[in-house]
Enzyme design. Structure first.
Site, PDB file in Angstrom:
ATOM      1  N   ASN A   1     -35.135  11.572   0.312  1.00 44.80           N
ATOM      2  CA  ASN A   1     -33.376  10.670   0.343  1.00 44.80           C
ATOM      3  C   ASN A   1     -33.141  10.389   2.133  1.00 44.80           C
ATOM      4  OD1 ASN A   1     -32.358  12.753   2.870  1.00 44.80           O
ATOM      5  ND2 ASN A   1     -32.055  14.613   1.946  1.00 44.80           N
TER       6      ASN A   1
ATOM      7  N   ARG B   1     -38.775  18.571  -6.496  1.00 41.14           N
ATOM      8  CA  ARG B   1     -37.086  19.535  -6.346  1.00 41.14           C
ATOM      9  C   ARG B   1     -37.718  20.237  -8.187  1.00 41.14           C
ATOM     10  NH1 ARG B   1     -32.630  19.760  -3.216  1.00 41.14           N
ATOM     11  NH2 ARG B   1     -32.403  22.260  -3.711  1.00 41.14           N
TER      12      ARG B   1
ATOM     13  N   HIS C   1     -25.623  12.834  -2.493  1.00 35.52           N
ATOM     14  CA  HIS C   1     -24.844  13.613  -3.045  1.00 35.52           C
ATOM     15  C   HIS C   1     -23.757  13.312  -2.946  1.00 35.52           C
ATOM     16  CE1 HIS C   1     -28.508  17.000  -3.559  1.00 35.52           C
ATOM     17  NE2 HIS C   1     -27.991  15.934  -4.791  1.00 35.52           N
TER      18      HIS C   1
ATOM     19  N   CYS D   1     -24.765  22.668   1.661  1.00 31.40           N
ATOM     20  CA  CYS D   1     -25.726  22.776   0.771  1.00 31.40           C
ATOM     21  C   CYS D   1     -26.876  23.541   1.273  1.00 31.40           C
ATOM     22  CB  CYS D   1     -26.816  21.243   1.831  1.00 31.40           C
ATOM     23  SG  CYS D   1     -26.134  19.773   1.945  1.00 31.40           S
TER      24      CYS D   1
HETATM   25  N1  ARG Z   1     -33.593  17.309   0.845  1.00 30.02           N
HETATM   26  C1  ARG Z   1     -32.994  18.047   0.402  1.00 30.02           C
HETATM   27  C2  ARG Z   1     -32.900  16.400  -1.293  1.00 30.02           C
HETATM   28  O1  ARG Z   1     -32.733  15.359  -0.914  1.00 30.02           O
HETATM   29  C3  ARG Z   1     -31.427  17.773   0.842  1.00 30.02           C
HETATM   30  C4  ARG Z   1     -30.819  18.549  -0.150  1.00 30.02           C
HETATM   31  C5  ARG Z   1     -29.136  18.751   0.059  1.00 30.02           C
HETATM   32  N2  ARG Z   1     -28.010  19.114  -1.009  1.00 30.02           N
HETATM   33  C6  ARG Z   1     -27.185  19.244  -0.959  1.00 30.02           C
HETATM   34  N3  ARG Z   1     -26.597  19.597  -1.522  1.00 30.02           N
HETATM   35  N4  ARG Z   1     -26.211  18.143  -0.379  1.00 30.02           N
HETATM   36  O2  ARG Z   1     -32.899  16.893  -2.327  1.00 30.02           O
END
Ligand code: ARG
Length: 301
Positions: free
Chosen positions: A38, A111, A194, A290
């Protein structure tokens, strides 16, 4: 007959009981910024002072957990896994409603390795009775849990973000899985990958949101569900502070920062604000919401 102090104690117990949420967090022992999925993920800034950031992450996470506990909530923790640097972002592991956990399937391979740990942990929650059931979306359908599903208790419905991390077909599946109304919003801006960084429903019916995160259809949908006096528009400063990525528990709001305008608006609406530094986690693209998974949301029939 109950004596006065017994009545007093009962009132306190009841308040604690009704207000006490069950939360899930994952300690940042292995939190790291090793890839970029992201636009907030700052590999260079992280690596320049990696040890300092990792130490800060531990302190900031502990402070957030302590705030929840001080407010009377129960924080469960999942064992962090080596080699899963984003596991600390617990919001993404699943979405739980009425004791049913709808498990995530991550968009990025970086992930996807977290998924077996979540399945294993939720299985243990089933054994302990905290979660009754585990459910999955159709094979291959990407879905990033509470990152893209926000339970709106006052409207008894789920807001569902889609397109960047969660499939377009997911909102209908979420609605089916929980037998509730799901309102879909397309995530159109890369920074707001998100829904939980762009919109947040509050217990009093207000909805905080960043208009720049949505297209005309999305804004129309928000306006159709939220009357003007309950809309709280956040601004660019709030976007850079991850202000919308807040956790609201009854009259309390835990957040990493807010513009003066947003802060005043939330206080005027009667919320108590609790600020916590999440700068280390912002290097990974996330903040308070998050880092937190709520296990005890319930719908009204
Ligand atoms: N680095 C993680 C990703 O890009 C951050 C996630 C953050 N979580 C959230 N619920 N926005 O997936």
């Amino acid at each position: 007959m109950l004596r006065n102090n017994q009545v007093g104690q009962m009132a306190i117990d009841q308040a604690l009981h009704t207000d006490s949420a069950a939360l899930l967090m994952c300690s940042p022992d292995y939190f790291d910024v090793t890839y970029q999925i992201n636009p907030w993920m700052d590999l260079r800034g992280w690596n320049d002072h990696r040890d300092a950031w990792r130490a800060r992450a531990m302190v900031q996470w502990g402070t957030l957990k302590a705030i929840y506990e001080r407010l009377g909530h129960t924080v469960h923790t999942i064992e962090p896994a080596h080699g899963q640097p984003d596991m600390v972002f617990m919001a993404n592991c699943a979405t739980v409603l009425n004791g049913k956990a709808l498990m995530a399937h991550f968009r990025y391979p970086e992930r996807q390795g977290e998924e077996p740990f979540y399945r294993h942990y939720y299985q243990s929650l089933k054994t302990s009775g905290l979660v009754k059931d585990m459910a999955f979306l159709p094979a291959g359908m990407v879905f990033e849990g509470c990152g893209d599903t926000l339970w709106d208790s006052s409207r008894n419905m789920m807001w569902v973000g889609y397109s960047q991390r969660t499939a377009q077909a997911a909102p209908a599946e979420v609605s089916k899985a929980f037998d509730i109304r799901a309102v879909a919003l397309e995530m159109v801006e890369e920074r707001f990958y998100h829904l939980d960084v762009a919109l947040m429903p509050l217990s009093g019916g207000e909805v905080v949101y960043l208009p720049q995160a949505f297209n005309a259809d999305g804004l129309e949908t928000i306006h159709a569900h939220v009357p003007a006096h309950l809309r709280i528009e956040a601004n660019e400063e709030d976007a850079s502070l991850f202000a919308v990525n807040l956790v609201n528990l009854g009259g309390d709001i835990v957040l990493s920062g807010a513009s003066d305008t947003l802060r005043q608006r939330l206080e005027q609406a009667g919320y108590r604000l609790h600020f916590v530094d999440t700068s280390a986690f912002q290097m990974g693209g996330g903040s308070v919401f998050c880092l937190t998974q709520r296990l005890d949301n319930t719908s009204r029939s």
